[in-house]
Write a protein that holds these residues in place. Structure first.
Motif, PDB file in Angstrom:
ATOM      1  N   ALA A   1       0.845  -1.199   0.000  1.00  0.00           N
ATOM      2  CA  ALA A   1       0.000   0.000   0.000  1.00  0.00           C
ATOM      3  C   ALA A   1       0.879   1.247   0.000  1.00  0.00           C
ATOM      4  O   ALA A   1       0.579   2.233  -0.684  1.00  0.00           O
ATOM      5  CB  ALA A   1      -0.923  -0.002   1.216  1.00  0.00           C
TER       6      ALA A   1
ATOM      7  N   LEU B   1       2.291   1.800  -3.445  1.00  0.00           N
ATOM      8  CA  LEU B   1       1.257   2.417  -4.286  1.00  0.00           C
ATOM      9  C   LEU B   1       1.166   3.913  -4.007  1.00  0.00           C
ATOM     10  O   LEU B   1       1.121   4.726  -4.945  1.00  0.00           O
ATOM     11  CB  LEU B   1      -0.095   1.743  -4.051  1.00  0.00           C
ATOM     12  CG  LEU B   1      -1.291   2.391  -4.761  1.00  0.00           C
ATOM     13  CD1 LEU B   1      -1.122   2.310  -6.280  1.00  0.00           C
ATOM     14  CD2 LEU B   1      -2.586   1.728  -4.322  1.00  0.00           C
ATOM     15  N   ALA B   2       1.154   4.306  -2.740  1.00  0.00           N
ATOM     16  CA  ALA B   2       1.089   5.729  -2.388  1.00  0.00           C
ATOM     17  C   ALA B   2       2.308   6.479  -2.919  1.00  0.00           C
ATOM     18  O   ALA B   2       2.190   7.600  -3.423  1.00  0.00           O
ATOM     19  CB  ALA B   2       0.978   5.894  -0.873  1.00  0.00           C
TER      20      ALA B   2
ATOM     21  N   ILE C   1       1.879   6.994  -6.616  1.00  0.00           N
ATOM     22  CA  ILE C   1       0.927   8.095  -6.862  1.00  0.00           C
ATOM     23  C   ILE C   1       1.654   9.424  -6.725  1.00  0.00           C
ATOM     24  O   ILE C   1       1.486  10.332  -7.545  1.00  0.00           O
ATOM     25  CB  ILE C   1      -0.267   8.023  -5.874  1.00  0.00           C
ATOM     26  CG1 ILE C   1      -1.076   6.740  -6.068  1.00  0.00           C
ATOM     27  CG2 ILE C   1      -1.146   9.263  -5.977  1.00  0.00           C
ATOM     28  CD1 ILE C   1      -1.925   6.676  -7.293  1.00  0.00           C
TER      29      ILE C   1
ATOM     30  N   GLN D   1       2.139  12.213  -9.600  1.00  0.00           N
ATOM     31  CA  GLN D   1       1.699  13.599  -9.404  1.00  0.00           C
ATOM     32  C   GLN D   1       2.832  14.575  -9.682  1.00  0.00           C
ATOM     33  O   GLN D   1       2.627  15.605 -10.306  1.00  0.00           O
ATOM     34  CB  GLN D   1       1.150  13.792  -7.982  1.00  0.00           C
ATOM     35  CG  GLN D   1      -0.202  13.144  -7.787  1.00  0.00           C
ATOM     36  CD  GLN D   1      -0.692  13.287  -6.357  1.00  0.00           C
ATOM     37  OE1 GLN D   1       0.059  13.113  -5.402  1.00  0.00           O
ATOM     38  NE2 GLN D   1      -1.971  13.596  -6.225  1.00  0.00           N
TER      39      GLN D   1
ATOM     40  N   LEU E   1      -4.863  12.199  -2.962  1.00  0.00           N
ATOM     41  CA  LEU E   1      -4.879  11.008  -3.821  1.00  0.00           C
ATOM     42  C   LEU E   1      -4.033   9.890  -3.221  1.00  0.00           C
ATOM     43  O   LEU E   1      -4.409   8.718  -3.297  1.00  0.00           O
ATOM     44  CB  LEU E   1      -4.391  11.344  -5.229  1.00  0.00           C
ATOM     45  CG  LEU E   1      -5.417  11.957  -6.171  1.00  0.00           C
ATOM     46  CD1 LEU E   1      -4.772  12.330  -7.501  1.00  0.00           C
ATOM     47  CD2 LEU E   1      -6.582  11.022  -6.400  1.00  0.00           C
ATOM     48  N   GLN E   2      -2.899  10.215  -2.638  1.00  0.00           N
ATOM     49  CA  GLN E   2      -2.059   9.207  -1.998  1.00  0.00           C
ATOM     50  C   GLN E   2      -2.789   8.543  -0.836  1.00  0.00           C
ATOM     51  O   GLN E   2      -2.792   7.320  -0.711  1.00  0.00           O
ATOM     52  CB  GLN E   2      -0.772   9.831  -1.453  1.00  0.00           C
ATOM     53  CG  GLN E   2       0.264  10.176  -2.477  1.00  0.00           C
ATOM     54  CD  GLN E   2       1.456  10.806  -1.798  1.00  0.00           C
ATOM     55  OE1 GLN E   2       1.463  11.999  -1.537  1.00  0.00           O
ATOM     56  NE2 GLN E   2       2.460   9.990  -1.491  1.00  0.00           N
TER      57      GLN E   2
ATOM     58  N   ILE F   1      -6.029   8.435  -0.219  1.00  0.00           N
ATOM     59  CA  ILE F   1      -7.193   7.674  -0.683  1.00  0.00           C
ATOM     60  C   ILE F   1      -6.753   6.353  -1.307  1.00  0.00           C
ATOM     61  O   ILE F   1      -7.341   5.294  -1.036  1.00  0.00           O
ATOM     62  CB  ILE F   1      -8.037   8.519  -1.658  1.00  0.00           C
ATOM     63  CG1 ILE F   1      -8.707   9.665  -0.893  1.00  0.00           C
ATOM     64  CG2 ILE F   1      -9.066   7.671  -2.386  1.00  0.00           C
ATOM     65  CD1 ILE F   1      -9.332  10.729  -1.782  1.00  0.00           C
ATOM     66  N   ALA F   2      -5.711   6.387  -2.141  1.00  0.00           N
ATOM     67  CA  ALA F   2      -5.214   5.154  -2.761  1.00  0.00           C
ATOM     68  C   ALA F   2      -4.725   4.180  -1.694  1.00  0.00           C
ATOM     69  O   ALA F   2      -5.024   2.981  -1.752  1.00  0.00           O
ATOM     70  CB  ALA F   2      -4.098   5.472  -3.752  1.00  0.00           C
ATOM     71  N   TRP F   3      -3.990   4.674  -0.693  1.00  0.00           N
ATOM     72  CA  TRP F   3      -3.500   3.827   0.392  1.00  0.00           C
ATOM     73  C   TRP F   3      -4.663   3.202   1.150  1.00  0.00           C
ATOM     74  O   TRP F   3      -4.672   1.994   1.406  1.00  0.00           O
ATOM     75  CB  TRP F   3      -2.615   4.646   1.329  1.00  0.00           C
ATOM     76  CG  TRP F   3      -1.875   3.836   2.340  1.00  0.00           C
ATOM     77  CD1 TRP F   3      -0.620   3.318   2.208  1.00  0.00           C
ATOM     78  CD2 TRP F   3      -2.315   3.446   3.647  1.00  0.00           C
ATOM     79  NE1 TRP F   3      -0.269   2.631   3.339  1.00  0.00           N
ATOM     80  CE2 TRP F   3      -1.288   2.691   4.240  1.00  0.00           C
ATOM     81  CE3 TRP F   3      -3.487   3.665   4.361  1.00  0.00           C
ATOM     82  CZ2 TRP F   3      -1.396   2.151   5.526  1.00  0.00           C
ATOM     83  CZ3 TRP F   3      -3.605   3.122   5.630  1.00  0.00           C
ATOM     84  CH2 TRP F   3      -2.568   2.381   6.205  1.00  0.00           C
TER      85      TRP F   3
ATOM     86  N   LEU G   1      -7.875   2.789   0.209  1.00  0.00           N
ATOM     87  CA  LEU G   1      -8.637   1.852  -0.610  1.00  0.00           C
ATOM     88  C   LEU G   1      -7.893   0.525  -0.769  1.00  0.00           C
ATOM     89  O   LEU G   1      -8.495  -0.551  -0.694  1.00  0.00           O
ATOM     90  CB  LEU G   1      -8.948   2.451  -1.983  1.00  0.00           C
ATOM     91  CG  LEU G   1     -10.063   3.474  -2.036  1.00  0.00           C
ATOM     92  CD1 LEU G   1     -10.170   4.095  -3.433  1.00  0.00           C
ATOM     93  CD2 LEU G   1     -11.392   2.842  -1.640  1.00  0.00           C
ATOM     94  N   TYR G   2      -6.593   0.607  -1.015  1.00  0.00           N
ATOM     95  CA  TYR G   2      -5.789  -0.612  -1.151  1.00  0.00           C
ATOM     96  C   TYR G   2      -5.871  -1.428   0.134  1.00  0.00           C
ATOM     97  O   TYR G   2      -6.078  -2.645   0.103  1.00  0.00           O
ATOM     98  CB  TYR G   2      -4.338  -0.261  -1.475  1.00  0.00           C
ATOM     99  CG  TYR G   2      -3.482  -1.471  -1.730  1.00  0.00           C
ATOM    100  CD1 TYR G   2      -3.332  -1.975  -3.013  1.00  0.00           C
ATOM    101  CD2 TYR G   2      -2.837  -2.129  -0.686  1.00  0.00           C
ATOM    102  CE1 TYR G   2      -2.556  -3.101  -3.256  1.00  0.00           C
ATOM    103  CE2 TYR G   2      -2.063  -3.246  -0.917  1.00  0.00           C
ATOM    104  CZ  TYR G   2      -1.927  -3.723  -2.204  1.00  0.00           C
ATOM    105  OH  TYR G   2      -1.163  -4.834  -2.433  1.00  0.00           O
TER     106      TYR G   2
END
Length: 187
Positions: free
Chosen positions: A65, A68-69, A72, A76, A138-139, A141-143, A145-146
């Motif tokens: 996770a 992924l962050a 992102i 960006q 965005l980071q 949220i992506a973290w 959600l993952y």
């Protein structure tokens, strides 16, 4: 295991850069793994592998996770995704907004004064769980959600036990040693 090692080393090198301390840390970790593996192989250390891999697998989910962050963040910075580095970033007093005012393309939080970005604590947090002192919405949220999706699937998988052979299953017949000698003599 190779994938886990690769992800952890990649995350560590991204945090520390191309410094000797990153290489030293990787070598010490690999040496500890070799020693532990040798002790396990010789039976000098007993380890419940189900629990061990449960914990390391959970840690790997958190590390992934974080990777992924971090990805992102890089996208960006490169302008491939909107964020604090783009023209879509909300501004307050000429700087990118932080917190609720920064949603969705500003900073979710900025802890740079409490955890300086170049400090050892920041590097360790980024290398292990993907936490950075300043993260965009965005980071985060992506973290989140993952972690929600993959973490839930991982935890569900921990509760499952591998199928075992049932007691009522037929056993295959293996001839006794005496039976084999009888058949060999008839040949």
């Amino acid at each position: 295991e190779g994938i886990e090692t690769t992800l952890l080393l990649w995350s560590m090198v991204q945090s520390f850069g191309d410094t000797p301390s990153a290489l030293l840390g990787a070598l010490l970790g690999l040496a500890a793994a070799v020693v532990l593996g040798g002790l396990l192989a010789r039976g000098m250390v007993r380890l419940d592998l189900r629990v061990f891999f449960g914990w390391t697998g959970g840690f790997l989910v958190i590390v992934a996770a974080g990777v992924l962050a971090y990805a992102i963040h890089d996208l960006q910075e490169a302008g491939a995704l909107p964020g604090p580095f783009s023209a879509l970033a909300p501004l307050v007093g000429g700087t990118v907004a932080v917190g609720a005012a920064g949603f969705p393309f500003g900073w979710a939080f900025d802890l740079s004064t409490a955890i300086p970005p170049g400090s050892p604590l920041a590097a360790i947090l980024q290398a292990t769980v993907g936490f950075m002192p300043q993260m965009s919405w965005l980071q985060v949220i992506a973290w989140a959600l993952y972690m929600a999706v993959v973490g839930t699937l991982f935890v569900r998988g921990l509760g499952r036990r591998p199928a075992r052979a049932s007691a009522s299953a037929p056993l295959t017949s293996v001839p006794h040693h005496a039976d084999l000698s009888h058949h060999q003599g008839a040949s």
